[in-house]
Design an enzyme around this catalytic site. Structure first.
Site, PDB file in Angstrom:
ATOM      1  CG  ASN A 107      -1.697   1.303   1.196  1.00 26.97           C
ATOM      2  OD1 ASN A 107      -2.464   1.583   0.541  1.00 26.97           O
ATOM      3  ND2 ASN A 107      -1.950   1.783   2.528  1.00 26.97           N
ATOM      4  CG  HIS A 109      -0.833   6.332   4.736  1.00 31.03           C
ATOM      5  ND1 HIS A 109      -2.097   6.295   4.654  1.00 31.03           N
ATOM      6  CD2 HIS A 109      -0.317   7.200   5.597  1.00 31.03           C
ATOM      7  CE1 HIS A 109      -2.586   7.233   5.547  1.00 31.03           C
ATOM      8  NE2 HIS A 109      -1.731   7.875   6.313  1.00 31.03           N
TER       9      HIS A 109
HETATM   10  C1  GAR Z   1      -3.031   8.753  -2.532  1.00 30.38           C
HETATM   11  O1  GAR Z   1      -2.703  10.195  -2.095  1.00 30.38           O
HETATM   12  C2  GAR Z   1      -2.800   7.759  -1.504  1.00 30.38           C
HETATM   13  O2  GAR Z   1      -1.418   7.884  -0.851  1.00 30.38           O
HETATM   14  C3  GAR Z   1      -3.737   7.708  -0.710  1.00 30.38           C
HETATM   15  O3  GAR Z   1      -4.915   8.044  -1.415  1.00 30.38           O
HETATM   16  C4  GAR Z   1      -4.430   8.733  -2.307  1.00 30.38           C
HETATM   17  C5  GAR Z   1      -4.971   8.085  -3.919  1.00 30.38           C
HETATM   18  O4  GAR Z   1      -4.586   8.956  -4.842  1.00 30.38           O
HETATM   19  N1  GAR Z   1      -4.028   6.694   0.204  1.00 30.38           N
HETATM   20  C6  GAR Z   1      -4.483   6.475   1.454  1.00 30.38           C
HETATM   21  O5  GAR Z   1      -4.585   7.668   1.944  1.00 30.38           O
HETATM   22  C7  GAR Z   1      -4.292   5.059   2.066  1.00 30.38           C
HETATM   23  N2  GAR Z   1      -4.604   5.152   3.474  1.00 30.38           N
HETATM   24  P1  GAR Z   1      -4.778   8.089  -6.245  1.00 30.38           P
HETATM   25  O6  GAR Z   1      -5.872   7.586  -6.397  1.00 30.38           O
HETATM   26  O7  GAR Z   1      -4.549   9.421  -7.300  1.00 30.38           O
HETATM   27  O8  GAR Z   1      -3.456   7.141  -6.522  1.00 30.38           O
END
Ligand code: GAR
Length: 211
Positions: A107, A109
């Protein structure tokens, strides 16, 4: 070359970074399938644009989380996936998926874990007042953003930053570090020992005999 299964619920910019790294040959991997719990996820369009099979598995179509994950595991297996990458996947992963892919779920984050797990990590960091934010790639366990850390990238918090500007600069780093972590995995260079993820071949120390 390993086959990647990407789980994404939304925009899919990390998915895009992974696809781009594969297509550019920076990553010895191929995106084999993109699975989303959200039929409207932009990630699905990105997959289609690159000829990657895109599958929707809605949570409400299954009675339990286990049943829902069994459908996902079947699709991952059907596409012969080696490594599962969560990329903006907005659900906690349960035992069914983790048991099917032991230490083979990653994952990303947008915080330097263990600080600021969960939702709106960038807002949490700003509200706390930290001077250094960042992002983390980690192996997934049953907790929320709690598994062993693979790579982290710091991002300074600047005077005048708001959630949007900080998120944007963190995202740039996410797009670098996620393909980098996957490349290490693809090269067989990651070894999980308890909470530590050792990177084989890094540094000069002899490699400890762990499993
Ligand atoms: C990203 O910033 C990722 O790190 C975060 O969601 C966003 C997805 O963006 N994930 C979390 O917060 C997981 N806990 P994306 O759909 O453009 O890749």
């Amino acid at each position: 070359m390993i086959a990647l299964g990407v789980l994404a619920s939304g925009r899919g910019s990390n998915l895009q970074a992974i696809i781009d790294a594969c297509e550019a040959g920076r990553l010895d991997a191929r995106p084999a399938v993109v699975i989303s719990d959200n039929p409207r996820a932009q990630a699905l369009e990105r997959a289609a644009r690159h000829g990657v099979p895109a599958v929707v598995v809605e949570r409400r179509a299954s009675k339990s989380r286990d049943d829902y994950e069994r459908v996902i595991v079947a699709s991952l297996r059907e596409h012969a996936v080696d490594l599962v990458c969560l990329a903006g996947y907005r659900r906690l992963v349960g035992r069914v998926l983790l048991d099917a892919f032991p230490w083979r779920v990653m994952n990303i984050h947008p915080a330097l874990l263990p600080s600021f797990p969960g939702l709106e990590a960038q807002r949490q960091a700003l509200e706390y007042g930290v001077k250094v934010a960042g992002c983390t790639v980690h192996f997934v366990d049953e907790g929320a953003d709690s598994g062993p850390v693979i790579l982290q990238k710091p991002v300074p918090v600047l005077e005048g930053d708001d959630v949007e500007s900080l998120s944007e600069r963190i995202l740039e780093q996410e797009h670098q570090v996620y393909p980098e972590a996957i490349a290490l995995y693809a090269a067989g260079r990651l070894k999980v020992a308890g909470r530590r993820v050792h990177i084989l071949g890094e540094g000069k120390e002899p490699w400890p005999d762990v499993h």
